[in-house]
Motif scaffolding. Structure first.
Motif, short mmCIF file in Angstrom:
data_model
loop_
_atom_site.label_atom_id
_atom_site.label_comp_id
_atom_site.label_asym_id
_atom_site.label_seq_id
_atom_site.Cartn_x
_atom_site.Cartn_y
_atom_site.Cartn_z
N GLU A 1 68.15 62.48 34.72
CA GLU A 1 67.30 63.72 35.28
C GLU A 1 66.17 63.75 34.50
O GLU A 1 65.38 64.68 34.64
CB GLU A 1 68.30 63.79 36.62
N MET A 2 67.28 64.74 32.91
CA MET A 2 66.96 65.41 32.18
C MET A 2 65.66 64.76 31.48
O MET A 2 64.64 65.74 31.83
CB MET A 2 67.71 66.13 31.51
N GLN A 3 65.33 63.69 31.47
CA GLN A 3 65.03 62.67 30.70
C GLN A 3 63.65 62.82 31.41
O GLN A 3 62.71 63.01 31.02
CB GLN A 3 65.68 61.14 30.66
N GLN A 4 64.02 62.38 32.60
CA GLN A 4 62.43 62.37 34.08
C GLN A 4 61.95 63.59 33.54
O GLN A 4 60.53 63.98 33.89
CB GLN A 4 62.94 61.79 35.14
N GLU A 5 62.65 64.89 34.08
CA GLU A 5 61.96 66.03 33.76
C GLU A 5 61.11 65.94 32.73
O GLU A 5 59.79 66.93 32.61
CB GLU A 5 63.01 67.45 33.89
N LEU A 6 61.92 65.80 31.22
CA LEU A 6 61.04 65.82 30.40
C LEU A 6 59.84 65.57 29.75
O LEU A 6 58.58 65.53 29.34
CB LEU A 6 61.79 65.63 29.34
N GLU A 7 60.45 63.63 30.25
CA GLU A 7 58.90 63.36 30.31
C GLU A 7 57.63 63.12 31.29
O GLU A 7 56.78 64.04 30.50
CB GLU A 7 59.38 61.55 30.95
N GLN A 8 57.87 64.08 32.52
CA GLN A 8 56.79 65.03 33.86
C GLN A 8 56.82 66.27 32.77
O GLN A 8 54.75 66.62 32.84
CB GLN A 8 57.70 65.50 34.58
N VAL B 1 66.56 70.38 26.38
CA VAL B 1 65.63 70.23 26.87
C VAL B 1 64.89 71.48 28.01
O VAL B 1 63.65 71.45 27.68
CB VAL B 1 66.07 69.07 28.34
N GLU B 2 65.67 72.50 28.37
CA GLU B 2 65.38 73.30 29.09
C GLU B 2 64.30 74.44 28.08
O GLU B 2 63.61 74.88 27.91
CB GLU B 2 66.90 74.28 28.72
N ILE B 3 65.04 74.17 26.60
CA ILE B 3 64.11 75.41 25.08
C ILE B 3 62.39 74.38 25.80
O ILE B 3 61.66 74.73 25.75
CB ILE B 3 64.32 75.01 24.10
N ALA B 4 62.71 73.22 25.51
CA ALA B 4 60.76 71.42 25.07
C ALA B 4 60.75 71.89 26.48
O ALA B 4 59.51 72.58 26.55
CB ALA B 4 61.65 70.68 25.32
N ALA C 1 73.81 62.19 23.41
CA ALA C 1 74.67 62.06 24.71
C ALA C 1 75.02 60.81 25.28
O ALA C 1 75.71 61.12 25.90
CB ALA C 1 74.12 63.20 24.76
N PHE C 2 73.34 60.28 25.10
CA PHE C 2 74.46 58.99 26.66
C PHE C 2 75.61 58.26 26.11
O PHE C 2 76.16 57.89 27.68
CB PHE C 2 72.92 58.66 26.48
N ALA C 3 75.12 57.51 24.34
CA ALA C 3 76.70 57.29 24.88
C ALA C 3 77.69 57.35 24.42
O ALA C 3 78.52 56.71 24.70
CB ALA C 3 76.15 56.66 22.98
N ASN C 4 78.10 59.09 24.47
CA ASN C 4 78.95 59.36 24.81
C ASN C 4 79.23 59.98 25.76
O ASN C 4 80.44 61.31 26.31
CB ASN C 4 79.24 60.13 23.35
N SER C 5 78.98 59.85 27.39
CA SER C 5 79.27 60.39 28.43
C SER C 5 79.59 59.82 28.99
O SER C 5 79.44 58.52 29.29
CB SER C 5 78.01 60.86 28.82
N THR C 6 79.91 60.16 30.12
CA THR C 6 80.69 59.71 31.56
C THR C 6 79.21 58.94 32.74
O THR C 6 77.76 59.40 32.03
CB THR C 6 81.90 61.04 32.39
N VAL C 7 80.01 58.78 33.37
CA VAL C 7 78.39 57.76 33.85
C VAL C 7 78.49 59.10 34.62
O VAL C 7 77.25 58.89 34.70
CB VAL C 7 79.67 56.84 34.90
N ALA C 8 78.62 60.27 35.29
CA ALA C 8 78.05 60.97 35.75
C ALA C 8 77.27 62.36 35.26
O ALA C 8 75.89 61.95 35.74
CB ALA C 8 79.42 61.61 36.52
N GLU C 9 77.31 62.02 34.08
CA GLU C 9 76.83 62.45 32.22
C GLU C 9 75.88 62.16 32.70
O GLU C 9 74.44 62.59 32.30
CB GLU C 9 78.01 62.92 31.82
N GLN C 10 75.61 61.26 32.54
CA GLN C 10 74.69 59.65 31.91
C GLN C 10 73.73 59.81 33.60
O GLN C 10 72.27 60.11 33.17
CB GLN C 10 74.78 58.92 31.77
N ALA C 11 73.92 59.67 34.28
CA ALA C 11 72.92 60.14 35.57
C ALA C 11 71.95 61.21 35.42
O ALA C 11 71.13 61.56 35.58
CB ALA C 11 74.17 60.54 37.10
N GLN C 12 72.59 62.46 35.39
CA GLN C 12 72.25 63.87 35.13
C GLN C 12 71.21 63.86 33.15
O GLN C 12 70.31 64.59 33.70
CB GLN C 12 73.57 65.21 34.63
#
Length: 61
Positions: free
Chosen positions: A49-56, A13-16, A35-46
């Motif tokens: 957020e990264m997905q929203q940043e990327l879409e913006q 995401v940072e590279i993109a 990453a989403f399927a293999n993450s904790t609930v807290a990681e999924q929330a982050q």
């Protein structure tokens, strides 16, 4: 050690956000998805957020 897929998603995401390439954005989206399927609930929330940043970023370029 941390979740490797989560760390890769963050990296892509940072590279993109610093790149104009559509391929890089696509890679970041794939990394987020993986990453989403293999993450904790807290990681999924982050990841959401990264997905929203990327879409913006994608809409504004």
């Amino acid at each position: 050690m941390g979740n490797r897929l989560f760390q890769e998603a963050r990296k892509y995401v940072e590279i993109a956000k610093n790149s104009a390439g559509e391929e890089t954005v696509s890679r970041a989206k794939n990394a987020l998805s993986s990453a989403f399927a293999n993450s904790t609930v807290a990681e999924q929330a982050q990841l959401r957020e990264m997905q929203q940043e990327l879409e913006q970023y994608s809409q504004n370029r």
